[in-house]
Write an enzyme that holds these catalytic residues in place. Structure first.
Site, PDB file in Angstrom:
ATOM      1  N   HIS A  92      -7.590   0.132  -4.276  1.00 30.05           N
ATOM      2  CA  HIS A  92      -8.324   0.932  -3.292  1.00 30.05           C
ATOM      3  C   HIS A  92      -8.896   2.109  -4.049  1.00 30.05           C
ATOM      4  CE1 HIS A  92      -6.373  -0.317   0.804  1.00 30.05           C
ATOM      5  NE2 HIS A  92      -6.955  -1.316   0.176  1.00 30.05           N
ATOM      6  N   HIS A 140       0.868  -1.192   0.000  1.00 32.03           N
ATOM      7  CA  HIS A 140       0.000   0.000   0.000  1.00 32.03           C
ATOM      8  C   HIS A 140       0.899   1.233   0.000  1.00 32.03           C
ATOM      9  CE1 HIS A 140      -2.827   3.070   1.373  1.00 32.03           C
ATOM     10  NE2 HIS A 140      -3.805   2.237   1.068  1.00 32.03           N
ATOM     11  N   CYS A 164      -3.737   2.629  -4.260  1.00 33.49           N
ATOM     12  CA  CYS A 164      -4.736   3.389  -3.504  1.00 33.49           C
ATOM     13  C   CYS A 164      -4.917   4.748  -4.166  1.00 33.49           C
ATOM     14  CB  CYS A 164      -4.297   3.523  -2.050  1.00 33.49           C
ATOM     15  SG  CYS A 164      -5.498   4.403  -1.035  1.00 33.49           S
ATOM     16  N   ASP A 174     -12.440   2.457  -0.474  1.00 37.90           N
ATOM     17  CA  ASP A 174     -11.426   2.503   0.592  1.00 37.90           C
ATOM     18  C   ASP A 174     -12.018   3.078   1.876  1.00 37.90           C
ATOM     19  OD1 ASP A 174      -9.011   2.275   1.824  1.00 37.90           O
ATOM     20  OD2 ASP A 174      -7.990   3.780   0.642  1.00 37.90           O
ATOM     21  N   HIS A 175     -12.285   4.353   1.864  1.00 35.44           N
ATOM     22  CA  HIS A 175     -12.921   4.971   3.031  1.00 35.44           C
ATOM     23  C   HIS A 175     -14.274   5.537   2.610  1.00 35.44           C
ATOM     24  CE1 HIS A 175      -8.581   5.907   4.554  1.00 35.44           C
ATOM     25  NE2 HIS A 175      -8.911   4.648   4.737  1.00 35.44           N
ATOM     26  N   TYR A 213     -14.771   4.155   8.140  1.00 34.35           N
ATOM     27  CA  TYR A 213     -15.152   2.758   7.926  1.00 34.35           C
ATOM     28  C   TYR A 213     -16.593   2.444   8.329  1.00 34.35           C
ATOM     29  CZ  TYR A 213     -10.479   1.717   6.385  1.00 34.35           C
ATOM     30  OH  TYR A 213      -9.321   1.686   5.646  1.00 34.35           O
TER      31      TYR A 213
HETATM   32  C1  DNO Z   1      -5.648   4.078   3.591  1.00 32.06           C
HETATM   33  C2  DNO Z   1      -5.999   2.735   4.093  1.00 32.06           C
HETATM   34  C3  DNO Z   1      -4.879   2.170   4.970  1.00 32.06           C
HETATM   35  C4  DNO Z   1      -4.380   0.823   4.544  1.00 32.06           C
HETATM   36  C5  DNO Z   1      -3.104   0.348   5.180  1.00 32.06           C
HETATM   37  C6  DNO Z   1      -2.575  -0.872   4.482  1.00 32.06           C
HETATM   38  O1  DNO Z   1      -5.763   4.458   2.480  1.00 32.06           O
HETATM   39  O2  DNO Z   1      -6.298   1.966   2.996  1.00 32.06           O
HETATM   40  O3  DNO Z   1      -5.368   2.054   6.268  1.00 32.06           O
HETATM   41  O4  DNO Z   1      -5.351  -0.107   4.852  1.00 32.06           O
HETATM   42  O5  DNO Z   1      -2.145   1.323   5.127  1.00 32.06           O
HETATM   43  O6  DNO Z   1      -1.471  -1.395   5.115  1.00 32.06           O
HETATM   44 MN    MN Z   2      -5.948   2.787   0.788  1.00 35.92          MN
END
Ligand code: DNO
Ligand code: MN
Length: 349
Positions: A264, A197, A235, A309-310, A323
Site C-alpha cells: 500500500h 494490514h 502500508c 492506497d488513499h 477512494y
Molecule cells: C488503510 C486502508 C485500510 C485497509 C484495511 C485492510 O490504510 O488500506 O482500509 O484496506 O484495513 O484490512
Molecule cells: Mn493501507
C-alpha cells in the site's frame, strides 16, 4: 510490481471502465460485500465478482479484505466455527484464482480518522487524524467518529468494548497466533498468500490493544508461522504515521525476505505527537520519501501487488472519502513512473 486499484463493487461510484483507462493498471482489489462477517464466502459470489472484473479487461488476484470476526480477535469459544468458515473462504478464493488475501487484526475499528475532509491549501480535501480530538472522545456516548457513526448502535458498541476489557496485548497476540496456526496451513495447501494490514494509525486507540504497529511486531508475526504464506500488506501510510517507523528499512528487510505480498503506497504528513494527514503521493508533499520506498521495493526484486492506497478529493469529485478516482489515478501513474525511472537507472549501472 503489479499495479492495482481498490474497487468497492457495483456500488462504487468509480466504474471499472475508468479504472482500466489508468495507464499501467493491472487489476483491481475488491471483496464480496454482501456476506455477513464470519460466514464463508460462497464460490458463486466470488465467481460473479471475478467475471465482472475480467469482463472489463482487469485482473482480480487480490482480495481486500476478508474480515476477521470480532469473536476470533476476542478468542471466544465460537471462534472455531468462524475460523472454519474463514478457511472455507480461503479455499473458495483459491479455486477462483486469487493469489493474495489482505486482512487485519484491529479490534473493533479498522482505519480511524478524526476528519474525512480536512481542507488543504490547494482546496483539495483529505483524511486527517488529531490525537487530542481522539483522546477527548467518550465512546460510552456512541461513536461520533466520521465513517463509523452508523456502524454500531451505542449499546452494541458498549457490549463489545466490555468484552475487550479482558483482552490486553498479550491476549490479542495469543488470539492472532491461534488464528494463524489454523489458517496458514490451509493457505499453504491451496497456494494463497495471506497479507496482514498493519494497524492504522499504529497506536492503541480508545484503550483497545493494537499489535501490528512497528518492526518488532512484524518480526514477531512472521515468526509465528515462518512460511511465505504468512505475509504482509506493507502500508506505508499506516506504519509511516509514526515517526519511529523507518519505512524504506522495513521494505528492504521484509521484501528482501519475500514476505511482502501487497504494497500500500501513500504519503502522510506527520508530527511528533502522532497527528497526521494524508497528502498527494509525491515525496515532496508529505513526510515519507516515496522514491526511496519504491527503490527499496525495486532493489528487493518485488514482484507482488501494489496500489495507491488513499487519495485526496480533487477536481470537484465527491464520493467515498479517500477512494476517489482522480488522486489515486495520479498516484498510480506517479508510482509506476518512479518504478520505470529506477529500473532504467539501475539498468545503466
Ligand atoms: C488503510 C486502508 C485500510 C485497509 C484495511 C485492510 O490504510 O488500506 O482500509 O484496506 O484495513 O484490512
Ligand atoms: Mn493501507
Amino acid at each position: 510490481m503489479k499495479m492495482t486499484f481498490r474497487w468497492y463493487g457495483d456500488e462504487d461510484p468509480v466504474p471499472l471502465d475508468y479504472i482500466r483507462q489508468i495507464p499501467g493498471m493491472h487489476g483491481v482489489v475488491s471483496a464480496v460485500y454482501d456476506v455477513p462477517v464470519g460466514e464463508a464466502w460462497p464460490l458463486a459470489n466470488i465467481q460473479a465478482l471475478k467475471a465482472t472484473v475480467e469482463a472489463h479487461g482487469l485482473a482480480l488476484e487480490v482480495i481486500e479484505s476478508v474480515p476477521v470476526h470480532e469473536d476470533i480477535k476476542l478468542g471466544k469459544p465460537t471462534r472455531d466455527r468462524l475460523i472454519d468458515n474463514y478457511c472455507t473462504s480461503i479455499r473458495h478464493l483459491a479455486q477462483c484464482g486469487i493469489k493474495v488475501i489482505c486482512y487485519n487484526f484491529m479490534p473493533v475499528f479498522d482505519w480511524t480518522r478524526t476528519t474525512l475532509e480536512m481542507r488543504l491549501s490547494d482546496g483539495s480535501t483529505t483524511l486527517g487524524f488529531d490525537t487530542a480530538t481522539i483522546d477527548k472522545i467518550d465512546l460510552s456516548q456512541g461513536i461520533a467518529l466520521p465513517g463509523w457513526d452508523a456502524s454500531y448502535r451505542a449499546d452494541e458498541l458498549k457490549a463489545l468494548l466490555a468484552e475487550y476489557e479482558a483482552v490486553d496485548e498479550s491476549a490479542l497476540w495469543a488470539n492472532l497466533e491461534y488464528f494463524l496456526k489454523r489458517i496458514i496451513p490451509v493457505a499453504v495447501e491451496v497456494g494463497i498468500r495471506m497479507a496482514i494490514h498493519p494497524d492504522d494509525p499504529p497506536r492503541p486507540i480508545f484503550g483497545l490493544p493494537r499489535i501490528v504497529k512497528d518492526r518488532a511486531d512484524l518480526v514477531r508475526l512472521l515468526g509465528i508461522v515462518d512460511h511465505p504464506a504468512n505475509g504482509l500488506t506493507l502500508c506505508s501510510g499506516s506504519l509511516g504515521a509514526s515517526c519511529k517507523n523507518d519505512i524504506p528499512a522495513m521494505v528492504r528487510e521484509f521484501a528482501g525476505r519475500k514476505r511482502i505480498h501487497f504494497a500500500h503506497l501513500r504519503n502522510v504528513k506527520i508530527n511528533e505527537a502522532g497527528d497526521f494527514y494524508e497528502t498527494a503521493h509525491r515525496s515532496a508533499d508529505g513526510s515519507l520519501d516515496m522514491a526511496e520506498i519504491v527503490k527499496a521495493y525495486h532493489e528487493a526484486g518485488f514482484e507482488g501487488y501494489a496500489r495507491p492506497d488513499h487519495g485526496r478529493m480533487i477536481w470537484g469529485e465527491t464520493g467515498k472519502p479517500g477512494y476517489g478516482l482522480y488522486d489515486r489515478a495520479l498516484g498510480a501513474v506517479y508510482l509506476n513512473g518512479l518504478w520505470e525511472g529506477i529500473a532504467k537507472a539501475e539498468g545503466r549501472h
